[in-house]
Design a protein around this motif. Structure first.
Motif, PDB file in Angstrom:
ATOM      1  N   SER A 184      42.634  32.534  36.080  1.00 39.70           N
ATOM      2  CA  SER A 184      42.827  31.714  37.045  1.00 39.70           C
ATOM      3  C   SER A 184      42.031  30.583  36.999  1.00 39.70           C
ATOM      4  CB  SER A 184      42.462  32.562  38.452  1.00 39.70           C
ATOM      5  OG  SER A 184      42.632  31.588  39.586  1.00 39.70           O
ATOM      6  N   ALA A 185      42.167  29.531  37.439  1.00 38.91           N
ATOM      7  CA  ALA A 185      41.192  28.410  37.298  1.00 38.91           C
ATOM      8  C   ALA A 185      40.337  28.143  39.016  1.00 38.91           C
ATOM      9  CB  ALA A 185      41.858  26.990  37.200  1.00 38.91           C
ATOM     10  N   THR A 186      41.107  28.491  39.757  1.00 41.04           N
ATOM     11  CA  THR A 186      40.376  28.254  41.250  1.00 41.04           C
ATOM     12  C   THR A 186      40.213  29.605  42.134  1.00 41.04           C
ATOM     13  OG1 THR A 186      42.475  27.880  42.034  1.00 41.04           O
ATOM     14  CG2 THR A 186      41.491  25.971  41.435  1.00 41.04           C
ATOM     15  N   VAL A 187      39.076  30.237  42.025  1.00 47.42           N
ATOM     16  CA  VAL A 187      38.662  31.270  42.730  1.00 47.42           C
ATOM     17  C   VAL A 187      37.348  31.262  43.525  1.00 47.42           C
ATOM     18  CG1 VAL A 187      38.346  33.868  42.479  1.00 47.42           C
ATOM     19  CG2 VAL A 187      39.789  32.554  40.914  1.00 47.42           C
ATOM     20  N   ALA A 188      37.513  31.429  44.759  1.00 46.54           N
ATOM     21  CA  ALA A 188      36.371  31.079  45.910  1.00 46.54           C
ATOM     22  C   ALA A 188      35.452  32.396  45.659  1.00 46.54           C
ATOM     23  CB  ALA A 188      36.942  31.039  47.198  1.00 46.54           C
ATOM     24  N   ARG A 189      36.117  33.721  45.423  1.00 47.35           N
ATOM     25  CA  ARG A 189      35.339  35.022  45.579  1.00 47.35           C
ATOM     26  C   ARG A 189      35.921  35.767  44.156  1.00 47.35           C
ATOM     27  NH1 ARG A 189      35.320  37.326  51.324  1.00 47.35           N
ATOM     28  NH2 ARG A 189      33.921  38.974  50.386  1.00 47.35           N
ATOM     29  N   PRO A 190      35.170  35.607  43.143  1.00 42.98           N
ATOM     30  CA  PRO A 190      35.684  36.325  41.991  1.00 42.98           C
ATOM     31  C   PRO A 190      35.540  37.735  42.012  1.00 42.98           C
ATOM     32  CG  PRO A 190      34.408  34.255  41.400  1.00 42.98           C
ATOM     33  CD  PRO A 190      34.163  34.627  42.784  1.00 42.98           C
ATOM     34  N   ASP A 191      34.667  38.345  42.727  1.00 40.22           N
ATOM     35  CA  ASP A 191      34.355  39.674  42.613  1.00 40.22           C
ATOM     36  C   ASP A 191      35.515  40.453  43.411  1.00 40.22           C
ATOM     37  OD1 ASP A 191      32.067  39.547  41.376  1.00 40.22           O
ATOM     38  OD2 ASP A 191      30.597  39.777  43.228  1.00 40.22           O
ATOM     39  N   LEU A 192      36.101  39.828  44.367  1.00 38.39           N
ATOM     40  CA  LEU A 192      37.443  40.335  44.850  1.00 38.39           C
ATOM     41  C   LEU A 192      38.440  40.429  44.262  1.00 38.39           C
ATOM     42  CD1 LEU A 192      37.385  39.007  48.871  1.00 38.39           C
ATOM     43  CD2 LEU A 192      37.054  41.097  47.835  1.00 38.39           C
ATOM     44  N   LEU A 193      38.585  39.470  43.324  1.00 34.16           N
ATOM     45  CA  LEU A 193      39.822  39.485  42.406  1.00 34.16           C
ATOM     46  C   LEU A 193      39.561  40.451  41.515  1.00 34.16           C
ATOM     47  CD1 LEU A 193      41.714  37.399  43.571  1.00 34.16           C
ATOM     48  CD2 LEU A 193      41.390  35.974  41.690  1.00 34.16           C
ATOM     49  N   ARG A 194      38.428  40.637  41.074  1.00 32.49           N
ATOM     50  CA  ARG A 194      38.122  41.527  39.820  1.00 32.49           C
ATOM     51  C   ARG A 194      38.399  42.880  40.412  1.00 32.49           C
ATOM     52  NH1 ARG A 194      32.221  41.960  37.485  1.00 32.49           N
ATOM     53  NH2 ARG A 194      31.817  42.233  39.692  1.00 32.49           N
ATOM     54  N   ASP A 195      37.895  43.303  41.398  1.00 36.22           N
ATOM     55  CA  ASP A 195      38.212  44.578  42.132  1.00 36.22           C
ATOM     56  C   ASP A 195      39.792  44.872  42.474  1.00 36.22           C
ATOM     57  OD1 ASP A 195      35.448  44.965  42.558  1.00 36.22           O
ATOM     58  OD2 ASP A 195      35.423  44.502  44.648  1.00 36.22           O
ATOM     59  N   TRP A 196      40.666  43.477  42.616  1.00 36.08           N
ATOM     60  CA  TRP A 196      42.106  43.776  42.877  1.00 36.08           C
ATOM     61  C   TRP A 196      42.799  44.189  41.597  1.00 36.08           C
ATOM     62  CZ3 TRP A 196      46.948  42.255  41.185  1.00 36.08           C
ATOM     63  CH2 TRP A 196      47.900  42.077  42.320  1.00 36.08           C
ATOM     64  N   ILE A 197      42.387  43.630  40.358  1.00 36.06           N
ATOM     65  CA  ILE A 197      42.843  44.051  39.182  1.00 36.06           C
ATOM     66  C   ILE A 197      42.326  45.496  38.776  1.00 36.06           C
ATOM     67  CG2 ILE A 197      43.547  41.586  38.371  1.00 36.06           C
ATOM     68  CD1 ILE A 197      41.053  41.686  36.731  1.00 36.06           C
ATOM     69  N   GLY A 198      41.085  45.673  38.946  1.00 32.29           N
ATOM     70  CA  GLY A 198      40.483  46.879  38.737  1.00 32.29           C
ATOM     71  C   GLY A 198      41.039  48.215  39.286  1.00 32.29           C
ATOM     72  N   GLN A 199      41.443  48.059  40.496  1.00 32.02           N
ATOM     73  CA  GLN A 199      41.969  49.408  41.322  1.00 32.02           C
ATOM     74  C   GLN A 199      42.858  50.241  40.701  1.00 32.02           C
ATOM     75  OE1 GLN A 199      40.653  49.607  44.272  1.00 32.02           O
ATOM     76  NE2 GLN A 199      41.534  51.655  44.950  1.00 32.02           N
ATOM     77  N   PRO A 200      43.926  49.853  39.823  1.00 36.91           N
ATOM     78  CA  PRO A 200      44.739  50.692  39.442  1.00 36.91           C
ATOM     79  C   PRO A 200      44.167  51.576  38.334  1.00 36.91           C
ATOM     80  CG  PRO A 200      46.006  48.397  39.423  1.00 36.91           C
ATOM     81  CD  PRO A 200      44.337  48.290  39.699  1.00 36.91           C
ATOM     82  N   ALA A 201      43.158  51.158  37.582  1.00 38.43           N
ATOM     83  CA  ALA A 201      42.662  51.805  36.705  1.00 38.43           C
ATOM     84  C   ALA A 201      41.138  51.858  36.872  1.00 38.43           C
ATOM     85  CB  ALA A 201      42.962  51.367  35.191  1.00 38.43           C
ATOM     86  N   PRO A 202      40.564  52.445  38.019  1.00 37.41           N
ATOM     87  CA  PRO A 202      38.929  52.525  38.397  1.00 37.41           C
ATOM     88  C   PRO A 202      38.288  53.112  37.205  1.00 37.41           C
ATOM     89  CG  PRO A 202      40.181  54.042  39.808  1.00 37.41           C
ATOM     90  CD  PRO A 202      41.466  53.191  38.912  1.00 37.41           C
ATOM     91  N   GLN A 203      38.792  54.082  36.463  1.00 30.78           N
ATOM     92  CA  GLN A 203      37.968  54.499  35.156  1.00 30.78           C
ATOM     93  C   GLN A 203      37.502  53.603  34.199  1.00 30.78           C
ATOM     94  OE1 GLN A 203      41.237  55.023  35.907  1.00 30.78           O
ATOM     95  NE2 GLN A 203      42.252  54.869  33.824  1.00 30.78           N
ATOM     96  N   ALA A 204      38.459  52.592  33.889  1.00 34.47           N
ATOM     97  CA  ALA A 204      37.853  51.667  32.942  1.00 34.47           C
ATOM     98  C   ALA A 204      37.173  50.428  33.453  1.00 34.47           C
ATOM     99  CB  ALA A 204      39.177  50.926  32.428  1.00 34.47           C
ATOM    100  N   PRO A 205      36.228  49.915  32.888  1.00 34.51           N
ATOM    101  CA  PRO A 205      35.463  48.780  33.064  1.00 34.51           C
ATOM    102  C   PRO A 205      36.235  47.555  33.733  1.00 34.51           C
ATOM    103  CG  PRO A 205      35.002  48.959  31.093  1.00 34.51           C
ATOM    104  CD  PRO A 205      35.874  50.099  31.336  1.00 34.51           C
ATOM    105  N   THR A 206      36.085  46.562  34.248  1.00 37.42           N
ATOM    106  CA  THR A 206      36.803  45.332  34.412  1.00 37.42           C
ATOM    107  C   THR A 206      35.659  44.256  34.439  1.00 37.42           C
ATOM    108  OG1 THR A 206      38.346  46.317  35.959  1.00 37.42           O
ATOM    109  CG2 THR A 206      38.000  43.776  36.065  1.00 37.42           C
ATOM    110  N   HIS A 207      35.920  43.257  33.196  1.00 37.45           N
ATOM    111  CA  HIS A 207      35.115  42.376  33.018  1.00 37.45           C
ATOM    112  C   HIS A 207      35.269  41.000  33.762  1.00 37.45           C
ATOM    113  CE1 HIS A 207      34.074  44.423  28.939  1.00 37.45           C
ATOM    114  NE2 HIS A 207      33.415  45.105  29.925  1.00 37.45           N
ATOM    115  N   LEU A 208      34.197  40.302  34.327  1.00 29.93           N
ATOM    116  CA  LEU A 208      34.314  39.252  34.761  1.00 29.93           C
ATOM    117  C   LEU A 208      33.727  37.936  33.925  1.00 29.93           C
ATOM    118  CD1 LEU A 208      34.951  37.082  37.170  1.00 29.93           C
ATOM    119  CD2 LEU A 208      32.691  37.609  38.170  1.00 29.93           C
TER     120      LEU A 208
END
Length: 829
Positions: A184-208
C-alpha cells in the motif's frame, strides 16, 4: 543481508538498477517465515517487491501447482501487473507460468485453472470466493505458499474486504504455511492493517516495512480569469484552460469523482478539440472492449489525455503520464496522493498534479488538500467490522465446496479480522438464516438452502444451490443495470427519431436502469463520449442510435460519489477561520469570505454557525458543519422532525458537502430569540436515538438498503441460468420480503444488517455523532434580515430545475448574482 539469486541480480545489473532496501526487506521477511505489510510511495517498486520472494523461491526449487496468489481490487490492475511481471520473467528466461483470472477471463480458461493452475495467479476478491466454492479448492490451494495483496487500503474499508478476509481465513486452513505480503502507498494507521493481515496466522510474525525517500509531488490549483461558479460540479469554466494544459504535456490523466462528470468533461473537451488531439474516456459503465482499447492505447503512448473515474486511480503504470488533473475537489488527501502517483510513476521523479475546483467552496477544499499532501498527511479509512450479509454468502460458499461442521467453520471465521469478535450466538443465527431463511421464512421451501446430515454436518440442499451461488457471488451491488446497444442510425427531426428500431449493433456498455425511466422515445443523452437517442427498451437491453443535439441529457449515476474526509473538513474550517491565509485564495473567493465577515460572521473551526433569515414568504435556517453530504442529509431529516414538534412548520431541506439549509413558514429567528426553540436542544446528540429510529421506520431508504443486503446474502438472486432479473423484479421481491420480516421478525439477521449498513454507509451516523459532540455548547446563532453571502451556494440548490449544458451554468450564474445582490442590499461597504 539477503542475497538475490544470481539470475535476478544479473537482470538488475543489465537494467542498470540495484534492488531497493525495502524490496530486499520483503524478501528477508519471507525467508524468516513472516508476513509483511510494505508501505511505500507510488513508483517505489512495490509490485516487484511483492513478487521478489516468489521469483526467488521458484528459481531455487521446483514447485508443482499454485505458488503465489496475487489479489487486486481492480481487474485492470491485475491485467497490468501480469503484463509487467511477465516481461522480467521472459527476460530472465524463467519457466514460470503467470495467468490472470477476472470476470473477463474466458470460461474455458477459468475451468482449466481449477485443475491445472499456473504457478502465479492474479485475480480479484470475487474470483477468490468463486474458486473456494468449488470442490477442487482444497487440491488447488493446498500448494499455496504466498498471497500478495495489492492496494490493500482500497479493500479493507468495504464489504469486498470482508469477503477477502473470509477467503484468506479459508486459505490459511487449506495451506497452513502460506504467508501474506500486503502492499500500500496510502495508510493512515499501519498497525491496524498489519493486524488485519496477521489475523489468519497469528502464530507467525507480521513485519511492518516502510520505504524511505520519494520525491515531493509538485501540486498547483488551476488559476484562470474565467468566473468561478458558486455551486455545481461541472467545472465548465475550466475546459479551455484544461485543453491548453493537455497540449503542453505528453499524456494527461483527468480524474473526476463520478461517471456523469466524466461524460460532461469529455464532451466539453471534444467540443473545443480543434487540433483533433487523441482524448479518451474511461469509466466503469463502458464495455470491457472499450476500456481495454483505451488502456492499450495508453500503454503504447497513443493518447494525449484520458478522462477517467476511480477505475484508473490504483497502482497501474501508464508509462508517459506526466500530469494528473483532479477535476472537482479530491475529498481526501490519501485519495489525492494515490491519484497523483499516476504521473511520473517513478520514485525519484516528482509527480505533477493540478487541482481544478468546480465551485467556490471547493477552492477551500483544494487548498486544504494541497496542504495535506505537502505534509504527507494520510486520511485513509480504517478497516470495518464484518457484514452479516457477507458472512451469510461465505457460509453458503463453503457448503458448496464441501460439507462442514459448524464448530470448525466458526473457528475458521474468527481468523478473519473483521469477524474476530463475532459472538457464537450471532454466527449460529446467520447459519440458521442461510439454512432456512430464518423464523419468518422457514416455511418456504425455496429458502431452504442447507441440510444437516446425520453426522451433524451442513451441506447444500441440492446442486442448484451451488449453481445459483456461483452465478451471484460478490458484494458489489450497483443499481440495476441494463445493456446499452447501438442500433443503426436513422433520420432525425428536432432531436426525435422516426421509424422502426434497426437490427444489430454493438454493446456500448451498461447504465443504471432507473435513468431510462426518466426518458421518452427520442430523448438524447451522452454515453461513452457520444450523443445518442433513446429508441426503446426490451428486457435488460436499451436500444440507442447516434444522434445530434445541442442539449443532450447527462446521465446521473447513483454510485461513485465520495464523501468529504473528516481530515479535510477540519482543514477547510481552519482556512475559513484564518484570514491571514486568504491571500493565497483566488480574489473571488477571498472577497466572498470578506463579504461574509461584513454581512454576518464566519464559521470558526470549533463551533457551528447557524444563520436564520426570512426570504419571501418563508424563513430559513442555514448551518455549516462541513461534514459531508451524507451526514448533512441525515441531520436535515432529523432536524425537520424536531422543528415539526416545535411547531416551526418546516417545509423542506437541502444539503451540500459543506452546508445544510432548512426552510419553513415559522419565524425561526423569533423562536430562538424568545427561547421557544433552543439550538442546543435542537442539535442535541439524542436525535440519534428515538428520532433516528422513528425516521428509519418510515423511510424508503431502509428498503433500498435491505435490497442490497438481501442480494449479497443470497436471499434474492439477480441471475439465473440464461437470464437476469430486471431491477423492477428485484425491487418488488425485496420490498415484499422486507415487509414480511419487519412485521413478523423485526430482529431478523438481515434487518440487523440493514440497520448497520444504513448507519454506516448511507447516513454516516458515526460522523454525525462526532460533529454533534464537537459543537455541544459551541453553537453561534446569527439572526439576519436577509440571506448571507456564505449561504448563496446551498440556496442555489433549492428548487433547482434539471437544466443541462450551458443553459444550466448560465441559469445558476444569474441566480447567484441575484442572491448576492439580495445579500448585500442596503448594507454599506
Amino acid at each position: 543481508m539477503t542475497n538475490l539469486p544470481p539470475i535476478i541480480a544479473d537482470w538488475f545489473a543489465t537494467k542498470g538498477w540495484s534492488p531497493r532496501a525495502h524490496q530486499l526487506d520483503v524478501l528477508n521477511s519471507w525467508e524468516q517465515g513472516a508476513s509483511a505489510l510494505l508501505i511505500a510511495p507510488t513508483g517505489a517498486g512495490k509490485t516487484l517487491a511483492g513478487f521478489l520472494p516468489t521469483l526467488t523461491d521458484l528459481i531455487e526449487g521446483k514447485h508443482e501447482g499454485l505458488h503465489t496468489l496475487y489479489i487486486s481490487p481492480l481487474k485492470a490492475l491485475a491485467v497490468d501487473v501480469a503484463r509487467n511481471l511477465t516481461i522480467p520473467i521472459m527476460e530472465m528466461k524463467l519457466p514460470i507460468k503467470v495467468e490472470t483470472r477476472t470476470g473477463d477471463t474466458p470460461a474455458s480458461r477459468r475451468a482449466r485453472q481449477r485443475t491445472d493452475p499456473p504457478q502465479i495467479l492474479l485475480t480479484t476478491p470475487e474470483q477468490m470466493a468463486l474458486l473456494l466454492s468449488h470442490p477442487e479448492a482444497a487440491r488447488m490451494f493446498g500448494s499455496l505458499k504466498r498471497i500478495v495483496l495489492d492496494e490493500l487500503h482500497a479493500l479493507v474499508t468495504s464489504k469486498r474486504g470482508d469477503l477477502l478476509s473470509l477467503a484468506i481465513a479459508r486459505l490459511s486452513v487449506l495451506a497452513p504455511s502460506m504467508r501474506i505480503t500486503a502492499l500500500s502507498a496510502t495508510v493512515a494507521r499501519p498497525d491496524l492493517l498489519r493486524d488485519w493481515i496477521g489475523q489468519p496466522a497469528p502464530q507467525a510474525p507480521t513485519h511492518l516495512l516502510t520505504a524511505q525517500g520519494g520525491a515531493q509531488p509538485v501540486l498547483s490549483i488551476l488559476r484562470t480569469d474565467e468566473r468561478l461558479p458558486w455551486a455545481g460540479h461541472s467545472a465548465n469554466y475550466s475546459h479551455r484552460a484544461l485543453y491548453d494544459t493537455i497540449k503542453d504535456h505528453k499524456t494527461t490523466l483527468l480524474f473526476v469523482n463520478t461517471r456523469s462528470q466524466a461524460e460532461m468533461l469529455f464532451q466539453g473537451l471534444w467540443a473545443i478539440n480543434d487540433d483533433m488531439l487523441p482524448i479518451a474516456l474511461h469509466h466503469g459503465s463502458l464495455s470491457v472492449e472499450q476500456r481495454r482499447k483505451v488502456e492499450a492505447a495508453m500503454v503504447s503512448g497513443n493518447l494525449k489525455a484520458v478522462v477517467c473515474t476511480s477505475t484508473l486511480d490504483l497502482g497501474i503504470d501508464w508509462g508517459d503520464v506526466d500530469l494528473v488533473v483532479q477535476v472537482g475537489a479530491p475529498k481526501g488527501s490519501s485519495r489525492m496522493l494515490q491519484r497523483i502517483g499516476r504521473a511520473n510513476h517513478r520514485l525519484d521523479e516528482p509527480s505533477k498534479a493540478m487541482l481544478v475546483p468546480s465551485n467556490r467552496f471547493e477552492v477551500l477544499e483544494c487548498e486544504a488538500a494541497l496542504e495535506a499532501v505537502a505534509e504527507n498527511q494520510q486520511d485513509s479509512e480504517d478497516p470495518i467490522q464484518g457484514g452479516y450479509d457477507v458472512l451469510a454468502q461465505h457460509i453458503l460458499g463453503m457448503a458448496c465446496a464441501a460439507p462442514f461442521f459448524a464448530d470448525d467453520l466458526y473457528e475458521e471465521i474468527q481468523h478473519a479480522w473483521p469477524y474476530k469478535d463475532l459472538p457464537r450466538a450471532q454466527f449460529d443465527r446467520i447459519l440458521d438464516f442461510v439454512a432456512t431463511g430464518g423464523y419468518a421464512l422457514r416455511a418456504y421451501e425455496r429458502y431452504a438452502r442447507l441440510r444437516k446430515t446425520g453426522e451433524g454436518m451442513w451441506r447444500i440442499a441440492n446442486p442448484q444451490v451451488a449453481q445459483q451461488y456461483r452465478l451471484n457471488v460478490g458484494t458489489i451491488v450497483e443499481e440495476p443495470m441494463v445493456k446499452v446497444r447501438l442500433v443503426r442510425s436513422r433520420s432525425f427531426k428536432k432531436g426525435q427519431t422516426t421509424g422502426p428500431i434497426g437490427r444489430g449493433g454493438r454493446v456500448l456498455g451498461e447504465m443504471e436502469e432507473y435513468f431510462f425511466g426518466t426518458l421518452a422515445i427520442g430523448d438524447t443523452f451522452m454515453f461513452g463520449g457520444e450523443i445518442v437517442a433513446f429508441e426503446g427498451m426490451k428486457d435488460n437491453e436499451v436500444y440507442v442510435s447516434r444522434a445530434q443535439s445541442a442539449d443532450p441529457k447527462i446521465p446521473s449515476y447513483m454510485g461513485g460519489k465520495f464523501p468529504l474526509s473528516t481530515y479535510l473538513a477540519q482543514r477547510v474550517r481552519r482556512i475559513m477561520d484564518t484570514p491571514e491565509d486568504w491571500p493565497k485564495l483566488p480574489d473571488s473567493v477571498s472577497d466572498w469570505l470578506r463579504l461574509q465577515q461584513f454581512a454576518s460572521v464566519l464559521p470558526s473551526r470549533n463551533s457551528l454557525l447557524v444563520e436564520t433569515f426570512p426570504r419571501g414568504a418563508q424563513n430559513y435556517l442555514v448551518c455549516y458543519p462541513f461534514e459531508g453530504r451524507l451526514a448533512h442529509q441525515t441531520l436535515g431529516m432529523l432536524l425537520t422532525r424536531r422543528l415539526e414538534r416545535a411547531r416551526a412548520r418546516p417545509l423542506g431541506f437541502v444539503a451540500s458537502e459543506y452546508a445544510l439549509a432548512i426552510w419553513g413558514l415559522g419565524d425561526l429567528s423569533a423562536l430562538i430569540r424568545t427561547d421557544r426553540l433552543s439550538l442546543d436542544d435542537l442539535f442535541s446528540e439524542d436525535m440519534l436515538g428515538d428520532d433516528l429510529e422513528d425516521w428509519l421506520d418510515e423511510s424508503a431508504l431502509m428498503k433500498r438498503t435491505f435490497r442490497n443486503c438481501a442480494i449479497i446474502s443470497g436471499l434474492i438472486e439477480r441471475r439465473h441460468p440464461g437470464k437476469e432479473k430486471t431491477g423492477r423484479q428485484i425491487t418488488m421481491s425485496s420490498d415484499l420480503i422486507y415487509d414480511v420480516l419487519y412485521q413478523h421478525e423485526p430482529d431478523h439477521i438481515l434487518i440487523q444488517a440493514t440497520r448497520r449498513d444504513a448507519a454506516r454507509g448511507l447516513l454516516d451516523i458515526e460522523r454525525l455523532g462526532h460533529m454533534l459532540r464537537r459543537i455541544r455548547t459551541h453553537i453561534v446563532h446569527k439572526p439576519l434580515d436577509r440571506i448571507s453571502p456564505l449561504a448563496v451556494p446551498v440556496m442555489l440548490d433549492i428548487g433547482k430545475e434539471p437544466i443541462f449544458g450551458e443553459g444550466r451554468e448560465s441559469a445558476m450564474a444569474d441566480a447567484a448574482d441575484e442572491l448576492m445582490r439580495e445579500a448585500l442590499a442596503g448594507r454599506d461597504s
